[in-house]
Scaffold this motif. Structure first.
Motif, PDB file in Angstrom:
ATOM      1  N   LEU A  99      10.234   9.384  -9.805  1.00  0.00           N
ATOM      2  CA  LEU A  99       8.816   9.476  -9.492  1.00  0.00           C
ATOM      3  C   LEU A  99       8.208  10.798  -9.977  1.00  0.00           C
ATOM      4  CD1 LEU A  99       6.358   8.251  -8.000  1.00  0.00           C
ATOM      5  CD2 LEU A  99       7.170   9.401  -5.929  1.00  0.00           C
ATOM      6  N   ASN A 100       8.978  11.880  -9.959  1.00  0.00           N
ATOM      7  CA  ASN A 100       8.468  13.190 -10.361  1.00  0.00           C
ATOM      8  C   ASN A 100       8.394  13.374 -11.871  1.00  0.00           C
ATOM      9  OD1 ASN A 100       8.109  14.000  -7.740  1.00  0.00           O
ATOM     10  ND2 ASN A 100      10.016  15.174  -7.623  1.00  0.00           N
ATOM     11  N   ASN A 101       8.891  12.408 -12.607  1.00  0.00           N
ATOM     12  CA  ASN A 101       8.899  12.515 -14.069  1.00  0.00           C
ATOM     13  C   ASN A 101       8.242  11.276 -14.676  1.00  0.00           C
ATOM     14  OD1 ASN A 101       9.399  13.542 -16.605  1.00  0.00           O
ATOM     15  ND2 ASN A 101      11.565  12.981 -16.619  1.00  0.00           N
ATOM     16  N   ASP A 102       7.013  10.972 -14.165  1.00  0.00           N
ATOM     17  CA  ASP A 102       6.212   9.871 -14.705  1.00  0.00           C
ATOM     18  C   ASP A 102       6.940   8.532 -14.632  1.00  0.00           C
ATOM     19  OD1 ASP A 102       3.848   8.900 -15.706  1.00  0.00           O
ATOM     20  OD2 ASP A 102       4.392   9.270 -17.808  1.00  0.00           O
ATOM     21  N   ASN A 103       7.703   8.356 -13.558  1.00  0.00           N
ATOM     22  CA  ASN A 103       8.448   7.107 -13.324  1.00  0.00           C
ATOM     23  C   ASN A 103       9.396   6.758 -14.473  1.00  0.00           C
ATOM     24  OD1 ASN A 103       7.527   6.240 -10.686  1.00  0.00           O
ATOM     25  ND2 ASN A 103       5.544   5.833 -11.632  1.00  0.00           N
ATOM     26  N   GLY A 113       1.277  -0.911 -11.006  1.00  0.00           N
ATOM     27  CA  GLY A 113       1.068   0.422 -10.426  1.00  0.00           C
ATOM     28  C   GLY A 113       1.825   1.504 -11.184  1.00  0.00           C
ATOM     29  N   GLY A 114       2.006   2.609 -10.467  1.00  0.00           N
ATOM     30  CA  GLY A 114       2.745   3.736 -11.046  1.00  0.00           C
ATOM     31  C   GLY A 114       1.915   4.645 -11.935  1.00  0.00           C
ATOM     32  N   PRO A 140      -0.326  18.948  -6.137  1.00  0.00           N
ATOM     33  CA  PRO A 140      -0.048  19.177  -7.554  1.00  0.00           C
ATOM     34  C   PRO A 140      -1.247  18.799  -8.421  1.00  0.00           C
ATOM     35  CG  PRO A 140       1.006  17.172  -6.842  1.00  0.00           C
ATOM     36  CD  PRO A 140       0.416  17.775  -5.601  1.00  0.00           C
ATOM     37  N   GLU A 141      -1.236  19.282  -9.634  1.00  0.00           N
ATOM     38  CA  GLU A 141      -2.360  18.971 -10.509  1.00  0.00           C
ATOM     39  C   GLU A 141      -2.446  17.473 -10.792  1.00  0.00           C
ATOM     40  OE1 GLU A 141      -2.120  21.302 -14.008  1.00  0.00           O
ATOM     41  OE2 GLU A 141      -2.303  23.218 -12.967  1.00  0.00           O
ATOM     42  N   LYS A 142      -1.282  16.847 -10.850  1.00  0.00           N
ATOM     43  CA  LYS A 142      -1.247  15.394 -11.047  1.00  0.00           C
ATOM     44  C   LYS A 142       0.055  14.863 -10.462  1.00  0.00           C
ATOM     45  CE  LYS A 142       0.891  15.779 -15.622  1.00  0.00           C
ATOM     46  NZ  LYS A 142       0.802  15.396 -17.056  1.00  0.00           N
ATOM     47  N   GLN A 143       0.054  13.560 -10.201  1.00  0.00           N
ATOM     48  CA  GLN A 143       1.266  12.911  -9.712  1.00  0.00           C
ATOM     49  C   GLN A 143       1.162  11.405  -9.941  1.00  0.00           C
ATOM     50  OE1 GLN A 143       1.801  13.125  -5.368  1.00  0.00           O
ATOM     51  NE2 GLN A 143      -0.283  13.924  -5.201  1.00  0.00           N
ATOM     52  N   ASN A 144       2.311  10.755  -9.823  1.00  0.00           N
ATOM     53  CA  ASN A 144       2.390   9.308 -10.063  1.00  0.00           C
ATOM     54  C   ASN A 144       2.436   8.538  -8.755  1.00  0.00           C
ATOM     55  OD1 ASN A 144       3.772  10.568 -12.627  1.00  0.00           O
ATOM     56  ND2 ASN A 144       3.256   8.458 -13.185  1.00  0.00           N
ATOM     57  N   PHE A 145       1.737   7.402  -8.759  1.00  0.00           N
ATOM     58  CA  PHE A 145       2.006   6.415  -7.715  1.00  0.00           C
ATOM     59  C   PHE A 145       3.362   5.768  -8.025  1.00  0.00           C
ATOM     60  CE2 PHE A 145      -2.691   6.259  -7.068  1.00  0.00           C
ATOM     61  CZ  PHE A 145      -2.696   6.466  -5.691  1.00  0.00           C
ATOM     62  N   MET A 146       3.936   5.149  -7.003  1.00  0.00           N
ATOM     63  CA  MET A 146       5.199   4.446  -7.240  1.00  0.00           C
ATOM     64  C   MET A 146       4.959   3.152  -8.020  1.00  0.00           C
ATOM     65  SD  MET A 146       7.564   4.768  -3.814  1.00  0.00           S
ATOM     66  CE  MET A 146       6.495   3.699  -2.865  1.00  0.00           C
ATOM     67  N   THR A 162       0.846  -1.207   0.000  1.00  0.00           N
ATOM     68  CA  THR A 162       0.000   0.000   0.000  1.00  0.00           C
ATOM     69  C   THR A 162       0.878   1.253   0.000  1.00  0.00           C
ATOM     70  OG1 THR A 162      -1.725  -1.164   1.252  1.00  0.00           O
ATOM     71  CG2 THR A 162      -1.808   1.262   1.190  1.00  0.00           C
ATOM     72  N   THR A 163       0.604   2.101  -0.950  1.00  0.00           N
ATOM     73  CA  THR A 163       1.293   3.414  -1.010  1.00  0.00           C
ATOM     74  C   THR A 163       0.240   4.509  -1.161  1.00  0.00           C
ATOM     75  OG1 THR A 163       1.603   3.187  -3.393  1.00  0.00           O
ATOM     76  CG2 THR A 163       3.423   2.483  -1.982  1.00  0.00           C
ATOM     77  N   GLU A 164       0.628   5.749  -0.854  1.00  0.00           N
ATOM     78  CA  GLU A 164      -0.314   6.869  -0.894  1.00  0.00           C
ATOM     79  C   GLU A 164       0.290   8.069  -1.626  1.00  0.00           C
ATOM     80  OE1 GLU A 164      -1.140   7.834   3.136  1.00  0.00           O
ATOM     81  OE2 GLU A 164      -2.667   6.283   3.393  1.00  0.00           O
ATOM     82  N   VAL A 165      -0.597   8.832  -2.167  1.00  0.00           N
ATOM     83  CA  VAL A 165      -0.225  10.171  -2.655  1.00  0.00           C
ATOM     84  C   VAL A 165      -1.185  11.173  -2.015  1.00  0.00           C
ATOM     85  CG1 VAL A 165       0.771   9.406  -4.850  1.00  0.00           C
ATOM     86  CG2 VAL A 165      -1.673   9.931  -4.710  1.00  0.00           C
TER      87      VAL A 165
END
Length: 684
Positions: free
Chosen positions: A205-209, A168-169, A144-150, A118-121
């Protein structure tokens, strides 16, 4: 009223300082009390207390229209209100948070099945708030407007094969829901004895994995993977990345190679660009403050005299945000958080140049230079004022005459004061009472006349008649030339023309003049109204007022001895005698005192006054007959001047309304002039 007399005798000017809320329809937040003072004097008011209070309440200064440069303004009849304007301060607040979960479920390995991953944003909701009212101004949305899960690499289980090696991701927004994934393990029914491979994948992670780096490893089936990622992690941190999650050996875990030729384990080490936003609001001890804040100045310096005014310095504070990399303790030259430099003011203010007595400058103010991150400087040089130079009628400087320095305008250091009083020059007089230098840096030559010649302004009786005759004679001669016929009798034509003019145009124009004379200098003329023209019965007061010249003359140190023009409740009107110009005389003196006049009055009796009254009556009857026919010889001029003076003095009897005490003082004083004139000029 000119500026000279206005400064001396003008009424007080009233002004007020208002503190204005530009975001509330220009509402007045505070007002000073009514301020009052003379033109050119400082407006004594300090707005700093009110300004501090408003800033504390959340207001932000827009423009200081009162004392932006720190110098108090002068009272100005054209300015009744000074404005200091404000906007409402604003700030962005985090009003709510939202968490999204990514859950990876594992199935199929019985008791060896891994626990769920389990991970969270987290998303933060921001809005702009008015610091004055506390009201929300603008919804800034979710950040942020959008972000990636790991990305999650599937753990290796000896004897089992997963259906997915990485899950995921995904990219999500605050509007999305939680994400769930399921990985199923099955028993490996075809174990392999061949060399196996594994992959260590470093992602941002900050660049779409995005994959940053990949390590390929080989080993025997089901054997431990001997690899330490710390060296690579350190290298990436030196490049500005920060470790988020070590999916290989985070807790000292031991990972194994698989035993299936169709399956290659993948281990994810998640990094993200390691950056800290540093600015004046969020300083960092590792970052030099000059990297994100600096000041620039616009300085006006003053030179040219020993005791020059103090420098006027305006300061702009520049701020920006920089991106700091904690690992390297350096700034990222292309940092994610970088912003451009921005100043706390929109522009510098123009600087009014202080007025220094006896000196002038090329301009009255310094125009502000454009904002710059560099320090800027302007130097204003004072130069000594020039002087008033008395010269004779030939333009030569009068030896021994005073040379007073030109005075600087109290409101403009580049200009001279208007209405400069000309100096007294022994044995000379000037037709001007005041002069206005155009350039305070250039000597102003003022022409004086010698007192050897009579310098009192007189209007010769019948002068208008003589001018009319000359004009008509010229016109008659021209007409005769054009028609080539003998010229008719000029005098007859003049008479006929004047009669026709009177018949066609009604009453003739009458002429009056008001003379200001200095009784200390044998009646020398100070100034005059000039010829005033009107119809019989018209008001002379409507054409001319003695208010301004008398104020200027009094400023020069004179006081009125007699005035046969002004009288309370009396309106002077043009008479119906076109043969004589009406002459009014105002005598002034620097020497004669009220006590002198009183002493003279005490010596005069009622008989003296009655005799003067009778003299006036007889003079009016015979005056036309006394006028000489030839006005060009000296004796004729003397007769005319004496008649004018006597007429002016005798008119005082009626102007003063029969007040014998005033009549005696004024008439007896001025009779001295007539006696002096009589001694110096004999009349045949």
């Amino acid at each position: 009223m000119n500026k000279f007399t206005e400064r001396m005798f003008g009424k007080n000017i009233k002004a007020i300082v208002n503190f204005i809320d530009l975001d509330q329809d220009d509402a007045v937040l505070y007002s000073s009390s009514e301020l009052e003072g003379k033109a050119g004097t400082k407006v004594d008011f300090d707005p700093s207390t009110e300004m501090r209070e408003l800033l504390h309440k959340g207001y932000v200064l827009s423009e200081n229209g009162f004392n932006a440069t720190g110098e108090l303004p002068n009272f100005d009849k054209n300015v009744s209100e000074y404005k200091i304007t404000f906007h409402h301060g604003k700030k962005v607040e985090n009003i709510e948070n939202k968490k999204l979960k990514q859950v990876v479920h594992y199935q199929g390995a019985a008791s060896r099945t891994p626990e769920n991953s389990t991970t969270e944003v987290v998303f933060n909701h921001f809005q702009e708030v008015d610091l004055v009212t506390g009201k929300a101004l603008q919804d800034k949305g979710w950040k942020p407007e959008k972000q990636n899960f790991m990305l999650i690499g599937t753990p290796t289980l000896p004897g089992f094969v997963p259906d997915q090696t990485v899950v995921g991701g995904d990219v999500v927004t605050a509007d999305d829901s939680d994400k769930e994934y399921t990985v199923k393990f099955t028993i490996n029914n075809q174990p392999s004895s061949l060399t196996q491979t594994a992959e260590i994948r470093y992602v941002d992670l900050n660049n779409d994995n995005k994959v940053i780096e990949v390590k390929k490893l080989t080993g025997q089936p089901n054997m431990p993977i001997e690899y330490d990622p710390q060296e690579t992690i350190a290298a990436l941190e030196n490049k500005g990345f920060k470790l988020v999650d070590n999916g290989f050996n985070k807790d000292g875990d031991i990972q194994f190679f698989g035993n299936s030729d169709s399956y290659e384990p993948v281990f994810i080490i998640t990094m993200k660009y390691a950056a800290v936003a540093v600015n004046s609001t969020n300083p960092n001890a590792e970052v030099d403050p000059q990297e994100y804040q600096k000041k620039s100045t616009f300085t006006v310096k003053f030179a040219g005299l020993d005791d020059a005014p103090k420098d006027v310095v305006q300061t702009a504070t520049w701020d920006r945000t920089v991106t700091f990399l904690p690992k390297t303790k350096e700034l990222d030259p292309e940092g994610y958080y970088d912003t451009d430099w921005k100043a706390d003011i929109d522009q510098y203010q123009d600087v009014k140049i202080p007025v220094v007595d006896g000196y002038h400058t090329k301009a009255g103010q310094v125009t502000a230079l454009p904002l710059s991150q560099e320090n800027q400087e302007v130097t204003v040089t004072y130069e000594e004022n020039a002087r008033i130079i008395p010269v004779d009628e030939n333009g030569k400087e009068i030896i021994g005459a005073p040379h007073p320095q030109i005075t600087t305008d109290k409101n403009d250091s580049s200009k001279a004061t208007k209405d400069e009083i000309v100096p007294d020059v022994e044995d000379h007089h000037c037709d001007l009472m005041t002069v206005t230098p155009i350039d305070p840096g250039k000597d102003l030559k003022v022409t004086y006349k010698s007192n050897k010649k009579s310098d009192t302004m007189y209007i010769t009786l019948n002068e208008q008649e003589k001018a009319n005759q000359a004009a008509e004679q010229k016109q008659t001669a021209a007409s005769a030339s054009e028609s080539e016929t003998p010229a008719p009798n000029t005098q007859a034509n003049v008479s006929e023309s004047k009669q026709a003019s009177e018949d066609n145009n009604g009453p003739k124009d009458q002429v009056a003049i008001i003379n200001f004379i200095d009784v200390d200098h044998n009646g020398a003329s100070l100034t005059s109204s000039g010829p005033l023209v009107g119809k019989p019965g018209d008001s002379i007061n409507a054409l001319y007022s003695t208010e301004i010249p008398l104020k200027v003359i009094k400023k020069a140190g004179y006081h009125v001895i007699f005035n046969n023009f002004d009288s309370d409740g009396v309106v002077q009107r043009f008479d119906n005698n076109d043969l004589m110009t009406q002459v009014f005389t105002i005598g002034v003196s620097k020497k004669t005192t009220t006590q002198d006049i009183s002493d003279l009055v005490s010596k005069a009796g009622k008989a003296d006054i009655d005799q003067l009254r009778e003299t006036k009556y007889q003079l009016e009857k015979i005056k036309p007959d006394l006028l000489p026919k030839n006005m060009n010889d000296d004796s004729s001029q003397t007769v005319t001047r004496l008649l004018d003076i006597v007429t002016a003095l005798l008119n005082l009897i009626f102007v003063l309304g029969g007040n014998s005490e005033q009549i005696k003082s004024k008439v007896l004083e001025n009779s001295k002039q007539i006696n002096n004139q009589d001694k110096n000029n004999s009349i045949d």
